[in-house]
Write a protein that holds these residues in place. Structure first.
Motif, PDB file in Angstrom:
ATOM      1  N   ALA A  38      76.194  12.023  45.162  1.00  0.00           N
ATOM      2  CA  ALA A  38      75.480  12.319  43.912  1.00  0.00           C
ATOM      3  C   ALA A  38      74.025  11.866  43.996  1.00  0.00           C
ATOM      4  CB  ALA A  38      76.184  11.640  42.738  1.00  0.00           C
ATOM      5  N   VAL A  39      73.794  10.697  44.574  1.00  0.00           N
ATOM      6  CA  VAL A  39      72.436  10.161  44.665  1.00  0.00           C
ATOM      7  C   VAL A  39      71.579  10.995  45.609  1.00  0.00           C
ATOM      8  CG1 VAL A  39      71.100   8.187  45.526  1.00  0.00           C
ATOM      9  CG2 VAL A  39      73.029   7.812  43.991  1.00  0.00           C
ATOM     10  N   VAL A  40      72.073  11.274  46.807  1.00  0.00           N
ATOM     11  CA  VAL A  40      71.244  11.995  47.774  1.00  0.00           C
ATOM     12  C   VAL A  40      71.022  13.445  47.371  1.00  0.00           C
ATOM     13  CG1 VAL A  40      71.867  10.459  49.673  1.00  0.00           C
ATOM     14  CG2 VAL A  40      73.128  12.605  49.374  1.00  0.00           C
ATOM     15  N   SER A  41      71.902  13.985  46.556  1.00  0.00           N
ATOM     16  CA  SER A  41      71.736  15.364  46.087  1.00  0.00           C
ATOM     17  C   SER A  41      70.612  15.494  45.068  1.00  0.00           C
ATOM     18  CB  SER A  41      73.032  15.875  45.462  1.00  0.00           C
ATOM     19  OG  SER A  41      74.053  15.938  46.426  1.00  0.00           O
ATOM     20  N   HIS A  42      70.083  14.371  44.633  1.00  0.00           N
ATOM     21  CA  HIS A  42      69.020  14.387  43.635  1.00  0.00           C
ATOM     22  C   HIS A  42      67.789  13.623  44.108  1.00  0.00           C
ATOM     23  CE1 HIS A  42      71.380  16.444  40.647  1.00  0.00           C
ATOM     24  NE2 HIS A  42      72.396  15.686  41.005  1.00  0.00           N
ATOM     25  N   CYS A  43      67.521  13.691  45.411  1.00  0.00           N
ATOM     26  CA  CYS A  43      66.286  13.079  45.897  1.00  0.00           C
ATOM     27  C   CYS A  43      65.104  13.902  45.376  1.00  0.00           C
ATOM     28  CB  CYS A  43      66.289  12.969  47.420  1.00  0.00           C
ATOM     29  SG  CYS A  43      65.803  14.459  48.297  1.00  0.00           S
ATOM     30  N   THR A  44      63.932  13.352  45.465  1.00  0.00           N
ATOM     31  CA  THR A  44      62.740  13.995  44.914  1.00  0.00           C
ATOM     32  C   THR A  44      62.502  15.388  45.492  1.00  0.00           C
ATOM     33  OG1 THR A  44      61.764  11.815  44.601  1.00  0.00           O
ATOM     34  CG2 THR A  44      60.266  13.699  44.520  1.00  0.00           C
ATOM     35  N   VAL A  45      62.708  15.557  46.789  1.00  0.00           N
ATOM     36  CA  VAL A  45      62.486  16.875  47.402  1.00  0.00           C
ATOM     37  C   VAL A  45      63.509  17.882  46.884  1.00  0.00           C
ATOM     38  CG1 VAL A  45      62.390  18.160  49.576  1.00  0.00           C
ATOM     39  CG2 VAL A  45      61.382  15.874  49.432  1.00  0.00           C
ATOM     40  N   HIS A  46      64.764  17.486  46.802  1.00  0.00           N
ATOM     41  CA  HIS A  46      65.780  18.396  46.265  1.00  0.00           C
ATOM     42  C   HIS A  46      65.465  18.763  44.815  1.00  0.00           C
ATOM     43  CE1 HIS A  46      68.045  16.585  49.601  1.00  0.00           C
ATOM     44  NE2 HIS A  46      68.648  17.754  49.655  1.00  0.00           N
ATOM     45  N   ASN A  47      65.100  17.766  44.019  1.00  0.00           N
ATOM     46  CA  ASN A  47      64.758  18.043  42.621  1.00  0.00           C
ATOM     47  C   ASN A  47      63.597  19.019  42.508  1.00  0.00           C
ATOM     48  OD1 ASN A  47      66.757  16.311  41.714  1.00  0.00           O
ATOM     49  ND2 ASN A  47      65.370  14.599  41.399  1.00  0.00           N
ATOM     50  N   THR A  48      62.620  18.891  43.394  1.00  0.00           N
ATOM     51  CA  THR A  48      61.459  19.780  43.371  1.00  0.00           C
ATOM     52  C   THR A  48      61.859  21.213  43.684  1.00  0.00           C
ATOM     53  OG1 THR A  48      60.024  17.946  44.009  1.00  0.00           O
ATOM     54  CG2 THR A  48      59.169  20.182  44.363  1.00  0.00           C
ATOM     55  N   LEU A  49      62.796  21.385  44.612  1.00  0.00           N
ATOM     56  CA  LEU A  49      63.253  22.729  44.943  1.00  0.00           C
ATOM     57  C   LEU A  49      64.073  23.343  43.804  1.00  0.00           C
ATOM     58  CD1 LEU A  49      64.220  22.161  48.658  1.00  0.00           C
ATOM     59  CD2 LEU A  49      62.280  23.480  47.779  1.00  0.00           C
ATOM     60  N   ARG A  50      64.804  22.514  43.101  1.00  0.00           N
ATOM     61  CA  ARG A  50      65.630  23.013  41.996  1.00  0.00           C
ATOM     62  C   ARG A  50      64.798  23.322  40.752  1.00  0.00           C
ATOM     63  NH1 ARG A  50      69.281  18.854  44.031  1.00  0.00           N
ATOM     64  NH2 ARG A  50      70.954  19.946  45.117  1.00  0.00           N
ATOM     65  N   GLN A  51      63.761  22.530  40.533  1.00  0.00           N
ATOM     66  CA  GLN A  51      62.861  22.759  39.393  1.00  0.00           C
ATOM     67  C   GLN A  51      61.489  23.050  39.981  1.00  0.00           C
ATOM     68  OE1 GLN A  51      63.028  19.598  36.511  1.00  0.00           O
ATOM     69  NE2 GLN A  51      65.246  19.648  36.464  1.00  0.00           N
ATOM     70  N   ARG A  52      61.283  24.296  40.304  1.00  0.00           N
ATOM     71  CA  ARG A  52      60.090  24.716  41.043  1.00  0.00           C
ATOM     72  C   ARG A  52      58.802  24.199  40.433  1.00  0.00           C
ATOM     73  NH1 ARG A  52      61.638  31.036  41.459  1.00  0.00           N
ATOM     74  NH2 ARG A  52      63.740  30.711  42.283  1.00  0.00           N
ATOM     75  N   PRO A  53      57.934  23.673  41.277  1.00  0.00           N
ATOM     76  CA  PRO A  53      56.637  23.204  40.761  1.00  0.00           C
ATOM     77  C   PRO A  53      55.716  24.387  40.504  1.00  0.00           C
ATOM     78  CG  PRO A  53      56.696  22.970  43.140  1.00  0.00           C
ATOM     79  CD  PRO A  53      58.072  23.448  42.724  1.00  0.00           C
ATOM     80  N   GLU A  54      54.748  24.167  39.653  1.00  0.00           N
ATOM     81  CA  GLU A  54      53.680  25.155  39.509  1.00  0.00           C
ATOM     82  C   GLU A  54      52.862  25.116  40.787  1.00  0.00           C
ATOM     83  OE1 GLU A  54      51.208  24.700  36.070  1.00  0.00           O
ATOM     84  OE2 GLU A  54      52.902  24.017  34.869  1.00  0.00           O
ATOM     85  N   ILE A  55      52.557  26.260  41.329  1.00  0.00           N
ATOM     86  CA  ILE A  55      51.735  26.327  42.545  1.00  0.00           C
ATOM     87  C   ILE A  55      50.515  27.175  42.224  1.00  0.00           C
ATOM     88  CG2 ILE A  55      51.598  27.066  44.943  1.00  0.00           C
ATOM     89  CD1 ILE A  55      54.639  26.586  45.114  1.00  0.00           C
ATOM     90  N   HIS A  56      49.343  26.591  42.380  1.00  0.00           N
ATOM     91  CA  HIS A  56      48.082  27.290  42.149  1.00  0.00           C
ATOM     92  C   HIS A  56      47.322  27.277  43.459  1.00  0.00           C
ATOM     93  CE1 HIS A  56      48.694  27.044  37.794  1.00  0.00           C
ATOM     94  NE2 HIS A  56      49.127  25.822  38.041  1.00  0.00           N
ATOM     95  N   ILE A  57      46.782  28.408  43.858  1.00  0.00           N
ATOM     96  CA  ILE A  57      45.992  28.474  45.078  1.00  0.00           C
ATOM     97  C   ILE A  57      44.588  28.905  44.706  1.00  0.00           C
ATOM     98  CG2 ILE A  57      45.706  29.619  47.315  1.00  0.00           C
ATOM     99  CD1 ILE A  57      48.785  30.018  47.326  1.00  0.00           C
ATOM    100  N   ASP A  58      43.613  28.044  45.027  1.00  0.00           N
ATOM    101  CA  ASP A  58      42.209  28.341  44.788  1.00  0.00           C
ATOM    102  C   ASP A  58      41.556  28.636  46.129  1.00  0.00           C
ATOM    103  OD1 ASP A  58      42.374  27.743  42.019  1.00  0.00           O
ATOM    104  OD2 ASP A  58      42.152  25.602  42.474  1.00  0.00           O
ATOM    105  N   ILE A  59      40.731  29.663  46.188  1.00  0.00           N
ATOM    106  CA  ILE A  59      39.961  30.004  47.394  1.00  0.00           C
ATOM    107  C   ILE A  59      38.523  29.594  47.118  1.00  0.00           C
ATOM    108  CG2 ILE A  59      39.249  31.815  48.982  1.00  0.00           C
ATOM    109  CD1 ILE A  59      42.309  31.449  48.895  1.00  0.00           C
ATOM    110  N   SER A  60      37.994  28.664  47.925  1.00  0.00           N
ATOM    111  CA  SER A  60      36.608  28.197  47.676  1.00  0.00           C
ATOM    112  C   SER A  60      35.762  28.335  48.924  1.00  0.00           C
ATOM    113  CB  SER A  60      36.624  26.745  47.197  1.00  0.00           C
ATOM    114  OG  SER A  60      37.238  25.893  48.145  1.00  0.00           O
TER     115      SER A  60
END
Length: 149
Positions: free
Chosen positions: A127-149
């Motif tokens: 249960a603990v390892v299934s909810h590590c930060t990386v797994h949580n990030t994949l399950r609750q997708r982060p906002e991704i913004h790409i800026d070209i400068s």
């Protein structure tokens, strides 16, 4: 794999301590230098993908981050239950998707617990390892913004 520590200072994106910044700079060929919090990692592509294999590919680092995060959470869990970490190992197998877009289709993580780990801890450990930060990030997708400068 080239991994090291540089003398640079950590750079954050804002005053919020939750923000962080990683820099990736072109080195040559398919190689890039990744810098974060004073650490540096070289990434490259395998020979069969046009690189010279001076470091792991970005996809390998992605899967490795899942395995390392899992290992960290497993280790902390074992510590809380007074079980030594010696012998703890996380192995990761992954498969690339055959269709487009290019992506990792499947990841399988195998958590090998140290000898003598009580059987009654395994369910909680899962249960603990299934909810590590990386797994949580994949399950609750982060906002991704790409800026070209």
């Amino acid at each position: 794999m080239s991994v090291g520590r540089s003398t640079g200072t950590a750079v954050t994106g804002s005053e919020d301590s939750r923000d962080a910044r990683i820099h990736v700079d072109f080195v040559g060929g398919e190689e890039y230098a990744v810098r974060m919090r004073g650490h540096h990692v070289a990434t490259d592509q395998p020979l069969d993908n046009g690189g010279v294999d001076r470091g792991p590919s970005p996809v390998e680092l992605f899967v490795a981050s899942m395995a390392a995060c899992t290992a960290y959470y497993a280790g902390r869990y074992l510590d809380r239950h007074h079980v030594h970490r010696e012998g703890l190992r996380v192995s990761a197998d992954y498969r690339m998707a055959a269709d487009r877009p290019a992506r990792v289709e499947r990841v399988r993580l195998d958590v090998r617990v140290p000898d003598g780990t009580p059987a009654n801890l395994r369910q909680g450990l899962h249960a603990v390892v299934s909810h590590c930060t990386v797994h949580n990030t994949l399950r609750q997708r982060p906002e991704i913004h790409i800026d070209i400068s």
